[in-house]
Design a protein around this motif. Sequence first.
Motif, PDB file in Angstrom:
ATOM      1  N   ALA A 140      -8.638  52.164  39.274  1.00 51.29           N
ATOM      2  CA  ALA A 140      -8.288  52.904  38.061  1.00 51.29           C
ATOM      3  C   ALA A 140      -7.368  54.065  38.427  1.00 51.29           C
ATOM      4  N   VAL A 141      -6.524  54.446  37.483  1.00 50.15           N
ATOM      5  CA  VAL A 141      -5.618  55.578  37.660  1.00 50.15           C
ATOM      6  C   VAL A 141      -5.672  56.433  36.400  1.00 50.15           C
ATOM      7  N   ARG A 142      -5.775  57.744  36.592  1.00 52.07           N
ATOM      8  CA  ARG A 142      -5.644  58.691  35.484  1.00 52.07           C
ATOM      9  C   ARG A 142      -4.422  59.562  35.750  1.00 52.07           C
ATOM     10  N   TYR A 143      -3.485  59.554  34.822  1.00 51.63           N
ATOM     11  CA  TYR A 143      -2.322  60.429  34.870  1.00 51.63           C
ATOM     12  C   TYR A 143      -1.775  60.524  33.459  1.00 51.63           C
ATOM     13  N   PRO A 144      -1.673  61.718  32.900  1.00 51.01           N
ATOM     14  CA  PRO A 144      -1.243  61.840  31.499  1.00 51.01           C
ATOM     15  C   PRO A 144       0.140  61.277  31.219  1.00 51.01           C
ATOM     16  N   GLY A 145       0.949  61.089  32.247  1.00 51.89           N
ATOM     17  CA  GLY A 145       2.287  60.552  32.043  1.00 51.89           C
ATOM     18  C   GLY A 145       2.339  59.057  31.845  1.00 51.89           C
ATOM     19  N   LEU A 146       1.236  58.347  32.077  1.00 52.26           N
ATOM     20  CA  LEU A 146       1.192  56.910  31.829  1.00 52.26           C
ATOM     21  C   LEU A 146       0.980  56.678  30.328  1.00 52.26           C
ATOM     22  N   PRO A 147       1.819  55.873  29.698  1.00 55.72           N
ATOM     23  CA  PRO A 147       1.720  55.697  28.239  1.00 55.72           C
ATOM     24  C   PRO A 147       0.356  55.230  27.755  1.00 55.72           C
ATOM     25  N   ASP A 148      -0.381  54.500  28.593  1.00 49.18           N
ATOM     26  CA  ASP A 148      -1.688  54.010  28.153  1.00 49.18           C
ATOM     27  C   ASP A 148      -2.839  54.922  28.595  1.00 49.18           C
ATOM     28  N   ASP A 149      -2.531  56.069  29.183  1.00 43.85           N
ATOM     29  CA  ASP A 149      -3.584  56.998  29.579  1.00 43.85           C
ATOM     30  C   ASP A 149      -4.177  57.665  28.345  1.00 43.85           C
ATOM     31  N   PRO A 150      -5.493  57.845  28.290  1.00 45.97           N
ATOM     32  CA  PRO A 150      -6.110  58.475  27.111  1.00 45.97           C
ATOM     33  C   PRO A 150      -5.597  59.882  26.815  1.00 45.97           C
ATOM     34  N   SER A 151      -5.056  60.557  27.830  1.00 45.93           N
ATOM     35  CA  SER A 151      -4.566  61.919  27.637  1.00 45.93           C
ATOM     36  C   SER A 151      -3.095  61.992  27.243  1.00 45.93           C
ATOM     37  N   HIS A 152      -2.424  60.855  27.190  1.00 44.49           N
ATOM     38  CA  HIS A 152      -0.972  60.853  27.037  1.00 44.49           C
ATOM     39  C   HIS A 152      -0.523  61.465  25.705  1.00 44.49           C
ATOM     40  N   THR A 207      -1.012  65.258  25.352  1.00 36.81           N
ATOM     41  CA  THR A 207      -0.161  65.976  26.303  1.00 36.81           C
ATOM     42  C   THR A 207       1.283  66.008  25.821  1.00 36.81           C
ATOM     43  N   VAL A 208       1.765  64.925  25.268  1.00 38.67           N
ATOM     44  CA  VAL A 208       3.127  64.884  24.735  1.00 38.67           C
ATOM     45  C   VAL A 208       3.310  65.959  23.664  1.00 38.67           C
ATOM     46  N   ARG A 209       2.283  66.168  22.838  1.00 42.26           N
ATOM     47  CA  ARG A 209       2.394  67.127  21.744  1.00 42.26           C
ATOM     48  C   ARG A 209       2.367  68.570  22.216  1.00 42.26           C
ATOM     49  N   GLN A 210       1.576  68.879  23.243  1.00 43.41           N
ATOM     50  CA  GLN A 210       1.342  70.291  23.540  1.00 43.41           C
ATOM     51  C   GLN A 210       1.881  70.760  24.890  1.00 43.41           C
ATOM     52  N   ALA A 211       2.530  69.888  25.649  1.00 42.27           N
ATOM     53  CA  ALA A 211       3.050  70.283  26.958  1.00 42.27           C
ATOM     54  C   ALA A 211       4.480  69.790  27.129  1.00 42.27           C
ATOM     55  N   ARG A 212       5.183  70.358  28.087  1.00 41.57           N
ATOM     56  CA  ARG A 212       6.559  69.935  28.368  1.00 41.57           C
ATOM     57  C   ARG A 212       6.636  69.098  29.635  1.00 41.57           C
ATOM     58  N   GLY A 213       5.502  68.610  30.107  1.00 36.19           N
ATOM     59  CA  GLY A 213       5.459  67.748  31.279  1.00 36.19           C
ATOM     60  C   GLY A 213       4.040  67.260  31.478  1.00 36.19           C
ATOM     61  N   PHE A 214       3.858  66.379  32.446  1.00 36.00           N
ATOM     62  CA  PHE A 214       2.563  65.727  32.642  1.00 36.00           C
ATOM     63  C   PHE A 214       1.823  66.200  33.885  1.00 36.00           C
TER      64      PHE A 214
END
Length: 371
Positions: free
Chosen positions: A274-286, A289-296
């Motif tokens: 498993a991999v968690r990284y907000p920059g992955l489109p299928d990550d639950p945090s994606h 994060t897109v709405r409130q941050a300027r990077g992952f």
Amino acid sequence: MTIRNDDDRRFADLLHHRSARLEQGDPITPPLVSAATYHLPRADVGGYVYGRTTMPTWDEVEAQMAVLEGAPCVSFPSGMAAISAALMAAVVPGRRVVLPSDGYYTVRLFAEQFLKGFGVPVDYVPTLAMGQADFTGAGIVYLETPSNPGLEVCDIAAVAARAHAAGAVVIVDNTTMTAVLQRPLDLGADLVVAADTKAPGGHSDVLFGHVAGRDAAVMARVRDWRKLSGAVPGSFEAWLVHRGMETLELRLSRMCASAQVVAERLAAHPKVRAVRYPGLPDDPSHAVTVRQARGFGFLIGMTLDSADQAEAFLAACPYLARATSFGATHSAGERRARWGDAVPEGFIRLSIGVEPVEALWDGIAEALAVV
């Protein structure tokens, strides 16, 4: 002069924050002033008084941080010193403190060993549940988003609105993102805390932290806590962080770009469960994060099948420091379950540094091949 956007202006201002104060012959970089005492024939005309109250080098790094945060800052000798100061400045007798159950564990230890001992009720809520939590009777709602180490994300603006409606102060630990990538004060937080030991210092050679906020009365209490508790940073440490901050935006740009490449390749690797990284489109945090941050960010959570596999991977990778920290120029990896975090035994927190990404990936791939 045309500046592309507010972020660009802020990063440029950060590098030149001393310019308007420079006189002929002044050093461009702030001098390291280590004096604990100052010439004080009178006590009623201002100036520096005593090293526990303030120091010139603190002033410089706090002015620099204020440009990035868009708010006044108070510096501390570690991230935990900043966190404990924010909590003690905002705590209200009889009103509960809501903490993330999946955030940095030392904050929970502080709450258990000290806040509860003073009769302060403490409740723990998972980061993902903060958006639906009942904040009735809360004096403080404390967020860490993305959480460390699980990288769960909550909507800061939405949680802050609900917390304020209940009369609570909102504190956000922004260590994992820094104000370069995420600005919680703009999203409704009352206070931001951060461990500048991590990416702002950036070189694994200094402990430091800060609190930022726009409410003058609350920030006065934070500053008083520092003075009265004696939780003061050293001038050399402040000087080191000031130096590190000057390359922060540049370092983060490379670290985040490399983290995206590494996360995508890990997600496709057959030995990675498993991999968690907000920059992955299928990550639950994606999406949040897109709405409130300027990077992952530069942190990746990867899970192998067992603790033995994780330890073997870390031992075999030539470009991962085995350290219990993150945000430095060098990439680092740690099996977090060894500290009792609620993660699988084979979970590794990766902190991506500034190494050339292909060389870093070759080292990671070679290590995965032997587990």
